[in-house]
Design an enzyme around this catalytic site. Sequence first.
Site, PDB file in Angstrom:
ATOM      1  N   LEU A 148       0.809  -1.218   0.000  1.00  0.00           N
ATOM      2  CA  LEU A 148       0.000   0.000   0.000  1.00  0.00           C
ATOM      3  C   LEU A 148       0.845   1.272   0.000  1.00  0.00           C
ATOM      4  O   LEU A 148       1.923   1.309   0.593  1.00  0.00           O
ATOM      5  CB  LEU A 148      -0.895   0.041   1.242  1.00  0.00           C
ATOM      6  CG  LEU A 148      -1.753  -1.185   1.558  1.00  0.00           C
ATOM      7  CD1 LEU A 148      -2.679  -0.862   2.724  1.00  0.00           C
ATOM      8  CD2 LEU A 148      -2.549  -1.647   0.365  1.00  0.00           C
ATOM      9  N   ASN A 151      -1.153   7.659   0.476  1.00  0.00           N
ATOM     10  CA  ASN A 151      -2.025   8.817   0.199  1.00  0.00           C
ATOM     11  C   ASN A 151      -3.500   8.569   0.529  1.00  0.00           C
ATOM     12  O   ASN A 151      -4.169   9.446   1.041  1.00  0.00           O
ATOM     13  CB  ASN A 151      -1.826   9.345  -1.230  1.00  0.00           C
ATOM     14  CG  ASN A 151      -2.004   8.308  -2.293  1.00  0.00           C
ATOM     15  OD1 ASN A 151      -2.018   7.109  -2.018  1.00  0.00           O
ATOM     16  ND2 ASN A 151      -2.145   8.737  -3.528  1.00  0.00           N
ATOM     17  N   LYS A 174       0.898  -5.185   3.347  1.00  0.00           N
ATOM     18  CA  LYS A 174       1.975  -4.370   3.935  1.00  0.00           C
ATOM     19  C   LYS A 174       1.603  -2.897   3.747  1.00  0.00           C
ATOM     20  O   LYS A 174       1.606  -2.378   2.639  1.00  0.00           O
ATOM     21  CB  LYS A 174       3.333  -4.614   3.266  1.00  0.00           C
ATOM     22  CG  LYS A 174       4.450  -3.892   4.039  1.00  0.00           C
ATOM     23  CD  LYS A 174       5.733  -3.740   3.269  1.00  0.00           C
ATOM     24  CE  LYS A 174       5.835  -2.482   2.475  1.00  0.00           C
ATOM     25  NZ  LYS A 174       5.727  -1.219   3.238  1.00  0.00           N
ATOM     26  N   PRO A 175       1.272  -2.213   4.867  1.00  0.00           N
ATOM     27  CA  PRO A 175       0.976  -0.785   4.737  1.00  0.00           C
ATOM     28  C   PRO A 175       2.258  -0.005   4.477  1.00  0.00           C
ATOM     29  O   PRO A 175       3.355  -0.511   4.715  1.00  0.00           O
ATOM     30  CB  PRO A 175       0.387  -0.422   6.101  1.00  0.00           C
ATOM     31  CG  PRO A 175       0.962  -1.421   7.054  1.00  0.00           C
ATOM     32  CD  PRO A 175       1.192  -2.688   6.260  1.00  0.00           C
ATOM     33  N   SER A 176       2.103   1.237   4.016  1.00  0.00           N
ATOM     34  CA  SER A 176       3.278   2.099   3.881  1.00  0.00           C
ATOM     35  C   SER A 176       3.839   2.388   5.269  1.00  0.00           C
ATOM     36  O   SER A 176       3.081   2.567   6.227  1.00  0.00           O
ATOM     37  CB  SER A 176       2.890   3.407   3.202  1.00  0.00           C
ATOM     38  OG  SER A 176       3.924   4.361   3.373  1.00  0.00           O
ATOM     39  N   GLN A 212      10.324  -6.295  -0.122  1.00  0.00           N
ATOM     40  CA  GLN A 212      11.131  -7.197  -0.965  1.00  0.00           C
ATOM     41  C   GLN A 212      10.854  -8.658  -0.644  1.00  0.00           C
ATOM     42  O   GLN A 212      10.758  -9.497  -1.537  1.00  0.00           O
ATOM     43  CB  GLN A 212      12.619  -6.920  -0.725  1.00  0.00           C
ATOM     44  CG  GLN A 212      13.069  -5.608  -1.289  1.00  0.00           C
ATOM     45  CD  GLN A 212      13.983  -5.807  -2.488  1.00  0.00           C
ATOM     46  OE1 GLN A 212      14.077  -6.902  -3.040  1.00  0.00           O
ATOM     47  NE2 GLN A 212      14.646  -4.748  -2.891  1.00  0.00           N
ATOM     48  N   GLU A 249      -0.570  -0.058  -9.902  1.00  0.00           N
ATOM     49  CA  GLU A 249      -1.102   1.292 -10.157  1.00  0.00           C
ATOM     50  C   GLU A 249      -0.003   2.266  -9.755  1.00  0.00           C
ATOM     51  O   GLU A 249       0.335   2.388  -8.582  1.00  0.00           O
ATOM     52  CB  GLU A 249      -2.382   1.517  -9.344  1.00  0.00           C
ATOM     53  CG  GLU A 249      -3.209   2.663  -9.906  1.00  0.00           C
ATOM     54  CD  GLU A 249      -2.902   4.007  -9.283  1.00  0.00           C
ATOM     55  OE1 GLU A 249      -1.808   4.542  -9.564  1.00  0.00           O
ATOM     56  OE2 GLU A 249      -3.744   4.521  -8.537  1.00  0.00           O
ATOM     57  N   CYS A 283      -3.205  10.351  -7.326  1.00  0.00           N
ATOM     58  CA  CYS A 283      -2.707   9.887  -8.619  1.00  0.00           C
ATOM     59  C   CYS A 283      -3.563  10.345  -9.793  1.00  0.00           C
ATOM     60  O   CYS A 283      -3.071  10.485 -10.905  1.00  0.00           O
ATOM     61  CB  CYS A 283      -2.618   8.369  -8.620  1.00  0.00           C
ATOM     62  SG  CYS A 283      -4.214   7.594  -8.310  1.00  0.00           S
ATOM     63  N   HIS A 448     -10.218   1.587 -12.760  1.00  0.00           N
ATOM     64  CA  HIS A 448      -9.126   2.540 -12.584  1.00  0.00           C
ATOM     65  C   HIS A 448      -7.843   1.866 -13.063  1.00  0.00           C
ATOM     66  O   HIS A 448      -7.286   1.024 -12.369  1.00  0.00           O
ATOM     67  CB  HIS A 448      -9.046   2.885 -11.087  1.00  0.00           C
ATOM     68  CG  HIS A 448      -8.040   3.924 -10.750  1.00  0.00           C
ATOM     69  ND1 HIS A 448      -8.060   5.182 -11.300  1.00  0.00           N
ATOM     70  CD2 HIS A 448      -6.983   3.903  -9.894  1.00  0.00           C
ATOM     71  CE1 HIS A 448      -7.061   5.897 -10.801  1.00  0.00           C
ATOM     72  NE2 HIS A 448      -6.392   5.137  -9.955  1.00  0.00           N
TER      73      HIS A 448
HETATM   74  O1  TXE Z   1       6.431   5.572  -2.966  1.00  0.00           O
HETATM   75  P1  TXE Z   1       6.874   4.054  -3.022  1.00  0.00           P
HETATM   76  P2  TXE Z   1       6.923   6.766  -2.031  1.00  0.00           P
HETATM   77  C1  TXE Z   1       4.477   8.516  -6.182  1.00  0.00           C
HETATM   78  C2  TXE Z   1       4.496  10.022  -5.909  1.00  0.00           C
HETATM   79  C3  TXE Z   1       5.450  10.114  -4.747  1.00  0.00           C
HETATM   80  C4  TXE Z   1       6.451   9.044  -5.103  1.00  0.00           C
HETATM   81  C5  TXE Z   1       7.288   8.498  -3.969  1.00  0.00           C
HETATM   82  O2  TXE Z   1       5.045  10.692  -7.026  1.00  0.00           O
HETATM   83  O3  TXE Z   1       6.043  11.399  -4.653  1.00  0.00           O
HETATM   84  O4  TXE Z   1       5.664   8.003  -5.644  1.00  0.00           O
HETATM   85  O5  TXE Z   1       6.459   8.026  -2.907  1.00  0.00           O
HETATM   86  C6  TXE Z   1       6.705   0.046  -0.703  1.00  0.00           C
HETATM   87  N1  TXE Z   1       9.576  -3.678  -2.796  1.00  0.00           N
HETATM   88  N2  TXE Z   1       3.337   7.856  -5.531  1.00  0.00           N
HETATM   89  O6  TXE Z   1       8.412   6.784  -1.897  1.00  0.00           O
HETATM   90  O7  TXE Z   1       8.331   3.884  -2.754  1.00  0.00           O
HETATM   91  C7  TXE Z   1       6.710   1.089   0.381  1.00  0.00           C
HETATM   92  O8  TXE Z   1       7.142   0.536   1.612  1.00  0.00           O
HETATM   93  C8  TXE Z   1       8.314  -3.725  -2.324  1.00  0.00           C
HETATM   94  C9  TXE Z   1       2.182   7.668  -6.359  1.00  0.00           C
HETATM   95  O9  TXE Z   1       6.149   6.704  -0.777  1.00  0.00           O
HETATM   96  O10 TXE Z   1       6.371   3.534  -4.300  1.00  0.00           O
HETATM   97  C10 TXE Z   1       5.253   1.521   0.369  1.00  0.00           C
HETATM   98  O11 TXE Z   1       4.480   0.573   1.087  1.00  0.00           O
HETATM   99  N3  TXE Z   1       7.694  -2.666  -1.793  1.00  0.00           N
HETATM  100  C11 TXE Z   1       1.215   6.746  -5.732  1.00  0.00           C
HETATM  101  C12 TXE Z   1       4.883   1.465  -1.112  1.00  0.00           C
HETATM  102  O12 TXE Z   1       5.878   0.625  -1.706  1.00  0.00           O
HETATM  103  C13 TXE Z   1       8.356  -1.492  -1.755  1.00  0.00           C
HETATM  104  C14 TXE Z   1       1.045   6.763  -4.267  1.00  0.00           C
HETATM  105  C15 TXE Z   1       4.859   2.799  -1.839  1.00  0.00           C
HETATM  106  O13 TXE Z   1       6.123   3.385  -1.770  1.00  0.00           O
HETATM  107  C16 TXE Z   1       9.680  -1.380  -2.245  1.00  0.00           C
HETATM  108  C17 TXE Z   1       2.300   6.962  -3.569  1.00  0.00           C
HETATM  109  C18 TXE Z   1      10.292  -2.545  -2.773  1.00  0.00           C
HETATM  110  N4  TXE Z   1      11.521  -2.525  -3.282  1.00  0.00           N
HETATM  111  C19 TXE Z   1       3.371   7.534  -4.218  1.00  0.00           C
HETATM  112  N5  TXE Z   1      10.074  -0.089  -2.071  1.00  0.00           N
HETATM  113  C20 TXE Z   1      -0.043   6.480  -6.500  1.00  0.00           C
HETATM  114  N6  TXE Z   1       0.042   5.567  -7.476  1.00  0.00           N
HETATM  115  O14 TXE Z   1      -1.089   7.034  -6.221  1.00  0.00           O
HETATM  116  C21 TXE Z   1       9.062   0.583  -1.503  1.00  0.00           C
HETATM  117  N7  TXE Z   1       8.017  -0.264  -1.288  1.00  0.00           N
END
Ligand code: TXE
Length: 478
Positions: A148, A151, A174-176, A212, A249, A283, A448
């Site tokens: 997840l 946002n 897994k939440p952020s 990971q 997404e 997004c 979506h």
């Molecule tokens: O995203 P991440 P971040 C975009 C938006 C933002 C940018 C960075 O532009 O500024 O992404 O945000 C998990 N293997 N969006 O750094 O890294 C992480 O722990 C598995 C658009 O927060 O993509 C979290 O749970 N998982 C978007 C999730 O991925 C991994 C919404 C999101 O983190 C991982 C959010 C890995 N190697 C950000 N690395 C939308 N689509 O709406 C990270 N994570």
Amino acid sequence: MTEIIHYQNFIANAFVPSDPSIEVRNPANNQLLARVPEASGEQVEAAIAAARHAQKNWAARPAIERAGYLRKIASKVRDNAERLAHLITAEQGKVLGLARVEVNFTADYLDYMAEWARRLEGEVLTSDRVGENIFLLRKPLGVVAGILPWNFPFFLIARKMAPALVTGNTIVIKPSEETPINCFEFARLVAETDLPPGVFNVVSGTGATVGQRLTRHAGVDLISFTGSVDTGSRIMAAAAPNITKLNLELGGKAPAIVLADADLELAVKAVTASRVINTGQVCNCAERVYVERKVADQFIEQMAASMAATRYGDPLAEDDLDMGPLINQAALDKVAQMVRTATGQGAEVVTGGAVAGKGAGFHYQPTVLAGCGSDMAIMRQEIFGPVLPIQIVEDLDEAIALANDSEYGLTSSVYTRSLSAAMRASNELDFGETYINRENFEAMQGFHAGARKSGIGGADGKHGLYEYTHTHVVYIQI
Ligand code: TXE
């Protein structure tokens, strides 16, 4: 002093003792809210094993029974709506009104997906042979890993778990690491129901560790991820050795096209809402505007006035705000840097344009940039903040060409009173969604999904539901 809560991973319906090493802070004032675990390798294994163990029996139950659990959880979410909304605002920074919408929409989404229980259908195909029946069955994939973003963290739990569970899958979420509190609170509500152990599990931690482990695991049948393109790409690489199915997404760079015959008041209102909602961290919302020259000055002036009127600050300390902070320091630095780069390349700040001096929170001023060009990074990369770059175009053809010239292809919007311009735009825009004369907000019964780097597969509605199934064709010769 406020008590700091330590949350624990939720595996097979039990909160298991875990090392609470990740701090969760309020982005509006940087105060410590809670500590959550970095799940160990054993705990990730245990969660996947629990989900695997539960899956066959779960899938064997009638769909209407599985749906009953979704309805029970929806009802608990509604009973706790106000408390959940406050928790979401505290850890994520959105204004309370929007957090309330998120919680209620989540409950409605669980109910909506539950309604599919009696509508899951296979097909009967015509055979080339005498006396043969061909059945196409839809079956669950098995164990889903739901990863997840932060946002809309609460809604995203339901967007992944509801279609997964109603179709007979089990899930590990897994939440952020930025917003795990609401997910543990959701797990508490799940624990109050009699959902069979292992059907829904939560492991928290960073992407580099827990993320990971989940995505490399051979015991996961579908990775459903919402987040950035970079992380999506890393997840594809992690999934490759096991050929794990993906649903990604990955955000957008949504163009809004404002034509000379548009209802400008409506366009200004909708585009402002689009940049202000959730502090621009959505997004599907307008990230770049192409306005026809004839109305450009008027539109830019009205946009600037509208954005400048935005009330922003700490949503739990001040009333009647339109906008809270950005999610963290890195997001604030990224937005500030993108605006600096754009002005260095000739963009003009019409309003805003700076970090807002508002205590320890991550606040950025609502900003309008005019004089932008299609080569500027601000017109090409996702800003994810309350900043609107505007480029002037000569006509619809130029607007469509520029809109399509993007790595992203999630959503797009058009403001016009001309039916033929609207139809042409919907035919020629290469995007997963187009909104004509309306705000950017997708419906739960829609689909979506994005073109190009915006992702693979999609969510919501019938098509989103079937992403959580595979087909099995059976030939019966009598
Ligand atoms: O995203 P991440 P971040 C975009 C938006 C933002 C940018 C960075 O532009 O500024 O992404 O945000 C998990 N293997 N969006 O750094 O890294 C992480 O722990 C598995 C658009 O927060 O993509 C979290 O749970 N998982 C978007 C999730 O991925 C991994 C919404 C999101 O983190 C991982 C959010 C890995 N190697 C950000 N690395 C939308 N689509 O709406 C990270 N994570």
